[in-house]
Design an enzyme around this catalytic site. Structure first.
Site, PDB file in Angstrom:
ATOM      1  N   ASN A 172       0.821  -1.220   0.000  1.00  0.00           N
ATOM      2  CA  ASN A 172       0.000   0.000   0.000  1.00  0.00           C
ATOM      3  C   ASN A 172       0.852   1.266   0.000  1.00  0.00           C
ATOM      4  OD1 ASN A 172      -2.169  -1.728   0.131  1.00  0.00           O
ATOM      5  ND2 ASN A 172      -3.165  -0.700   1.845  1.00  0.00           N
TER       6      ASN A 172
ATOM      7  N   GLU B 178       2.773 -13.291  -1.025  1.00  0.00           N
ATOM      8  CA  GLU B 178       1.880 -12.661  -0.055  1.00  0.00           C
ATOM      9  C   GLU B 178       1.173 -13.743   0.728  1.00  0.00           C
ATOM     10  OE1 GLU B 178      -1.033 -10.016  -1.653  1.00  0.00           O
ATOM     11  OE2 GLU B 178       0.376  -9.001  -2.997  1.00  0.00           O
TER      12      GLU B 178
ATOM     13  N   TRP C  23       2.535 -10.316   3.948  1.00  0.00           N
ATOM     14  CA  TRP C  23       1.914  -9.094   3.454  1.00  0.00           C
ATOM     15  C   TRP C  23       1.745  -8.115   4.609  1.00  0.00           C
ATOM     16  CZ3 TRP C  23       1.277  -6.497  -0.770  1.00  0.00           C
ATOM     17  CH2 TRP C  23       0.347  -5.449  -0.821  1.00  0.00           C
TER      18      TRP C  23
ATOM     19  N   ASN D  81       1.528  -9.173 -10.657  1.00  0.00           N
ATOM     20  CA  ASN D  81       1.112  -9.388  -9.274  1.00  0.00           C
ATOM     21  C   ASN D  81       0.152 -10.568  -9.206  1.00  0.00           C
ATOM     22  OD1 ASN D  81       0.543  -8.918  -6.465  1.00  0.00           O
ATOM     23  ND2 ASN D  81      -1.338  -7.907  -7.088  1.00  0.00           N
ATOM     24  N   GLU D  82      -1.127 -10.348  -9.456  1.00  0.00           N
ATOM     25  CA  GLU D  82      -2.130 -11.411  -9.400  1.00  0.00           C
ATOM     26  C   GLU D  82      -2.923 -11.425 -10.708  1.00  0.00           C
ATOM     27  OE1 GLU D  82      -4.323 -10.458  -5.847  1.00  0.00           O
ATOM     28  OE2 GLU D  82      -2.848 -11.422  -4.535  1.00  0.00           O
TER      29      GLU D  82
ATOM     30  N   HIS E 118       2.636  -4.041  -9.985  1.00  0.00           N
ATOM     31  CA  HIS E 118       1.559  -4.540  -9.134  1.00  0.00           C
ATOM     32  C   HIS E 118       0.218  -4.390  -9.857  1.00  0.00           C
ATOM     33  CE1 HIS E 118       0.990  -6.245  -5.187  1.00  0.00           C
ATOM     34  NE2 HIS E 118      -0.088  -5.491  -4.993  1.00  0.00           N
TER      35      HIS E 118
END
Length: 400
Positions: free
Chosen positions: A71, A329, A371, A193-194, A147
């Protein structure tokens, strides 16, 4: 974790010391549309192996416990837009002193880029370089990614979008890799990232995005010719990795690739904040942590046997073959709304989940990266604010 949701995944133990096998052949990707963006590989240099002799397995053996600075660099609106301060040298030094060996730096790029040319702002490239230097100076390994970044790649793993996405992937990584080319093997790059991918057709598109990333980084030369690169499983989900992943991308460097998954299972325990039509929140997890007074909040799936099975998939598919797996994560957090015995049992469950998942990841060869978005280590005046979480992870990884 993306700005939208976290995806499940899994891990495995210490990578085998034997060299990773040579990548299997893969189809040549469809060429990126000519002229969509300028080429940013404008100053390639000869390969430079100085400071880059370690293989992916070598580096994996040195990373026992990893930490996410979440973040922050990926925040939409700027580094401090999601409530965290600028990453400081003092904070990075404290992460190292606390016992961690590596940091993962989730980063956004698209908001700092010209939307016509894909040119990334030089000031942002310099800021990322500064943070990486803090980490390297502290003796940390660094995993830098693209990300969620507004979802331009993550939400567009599709045949109809692949040409445009691959073109941007190429343009961004040519710039990132060139700007950071002089860092030694302490710096690793991650493709995404995902990535939202759950079919064989989408998997072929995801392979193309990863291949574009690898080719772009390698093309810049210098230390990037040997840098360890990390590619993400579909949805960074272990089950999907097991069912959809059938080959590694090709690479001009030998034994320099890792795979990444994430783990937030069961989501109802680790992340869900209100009951949903598809499932209810779990407060209690683990065979010895079920409530007799609040049984509807006991986990009814995803407990120890499931963790064991998930981690075993990563071991058999990757780490047993000499391909390290990054558990990029994972996290479960206590529920602040509970009181009394319910709060005590929830805390016990969370601590046990963190311990069990970490231990099973390590035992099967995964490199665990917790994470964190600022909740366990104060970033303004560096100090541990959640000693239970930190101690649990460090003990489970043999760091304490």
């Amino acid at each position: 974790m993306s700005a939208v949701a976290a995806c499940g995944g899994g891990g495995s133990g210490t990578p085998a010391p034997s060299p990773a096998p040579s990548p299997s052949p893969t189809p040549v990707p469809t060429p990126t549309p000519a002229g969509l963006y300028p080429s940013y590989n404008t100053s390639p240099i000869a390969a430079d192996i100085a400071g880059m002799s370690s293989t992916a397995v070598d580096i994996a053996g040195r990373i026992k416990a990893g930490w996410n600075i979440g973040n922050t660099l990926e925040a939409i609106g700027g580094e401090t837009a999601w409530g965290n301060p600028l990453i400081s040298k003092a904070y990075v030094d404290f992460v190292k002193a606390s016992g961690f060996d590596a940091v993962r730096l989730p980063a956004a790029w698209d908001q700092y880029a010209n939307q016509t040319t894909a040119k990334i702002d030089d000031a942002w490239l310099d800021r990322i370089k500064t943070v990486i230097q803090y980490c390297v100076d502290a003796g940390l390994y660094v995993l830098l990614n693209i990300h969620w970044d507004g979802g331009w790649l993550e939400n567009n793993v599709s045949v109809d979008k692949q040409d445009a996405v691959a073109a941007k992937q190429k343009a961004f990584w040519e710039q990132i890799a060139t700007h950071l080319r002089d860092f030694d093997e302490h710096l690793m790059f991650a493709s995404a990232n995902e990535p939202n991918c759950d079919t064989a057709e989408k998997m072929e598109v995801l392979y193309r995005y990863h291949q574009t990333f690898i080719d772009a980084v390698r093309s810049t030369g210098g230390k990037n010719a040997y840098r360890v690169l990390v590619v993400q499983a579909p949805n960074t989900n272990i089950a999907l990795a097991g069912s959809l992943w059938n080959r590694m991308p090709t690479d001009t460097a030998s034994n320099r690739l890792m795979v990444e998954v994430h783990y937030y299972e069961p989501f109802q325990f680790t992340q869900l904040q209100e009951d949903a039509s598809w499932g209810r929140m779990f407060y209690y997890w683990g065979k010895d942590n079920h409530s007799t007074t609040d049984p509807t909040r006991n986990a009814d799936w995803g407990e120890e046997d499931f963790v064991d099975q998930q981690m075993a998939i990563m071991k058999s598919q990757f780490t047993d073959k000499g391909i390290p797996v990054v558990l990029g994560e994972y996290l479960a957090s206590v529920r602040k709304n509970l009181t009394g015995d319910a709060a005590t049992l929830n805390q016990k469950s969370v601590t046990y989940w963190m311990k069990y998942v970490t231990e099973k990841a390590v035992a099967n060869g995964l490199l665990p990266f917790v994470w964190d978005t600022g909740g366990a280590i104060d970033r303004r005046n560096p100090a541990i604010t959640d000693p239970v979480e930190i101690n649990t992870v460090l003990q489970a990884t043999g760091k304490k």
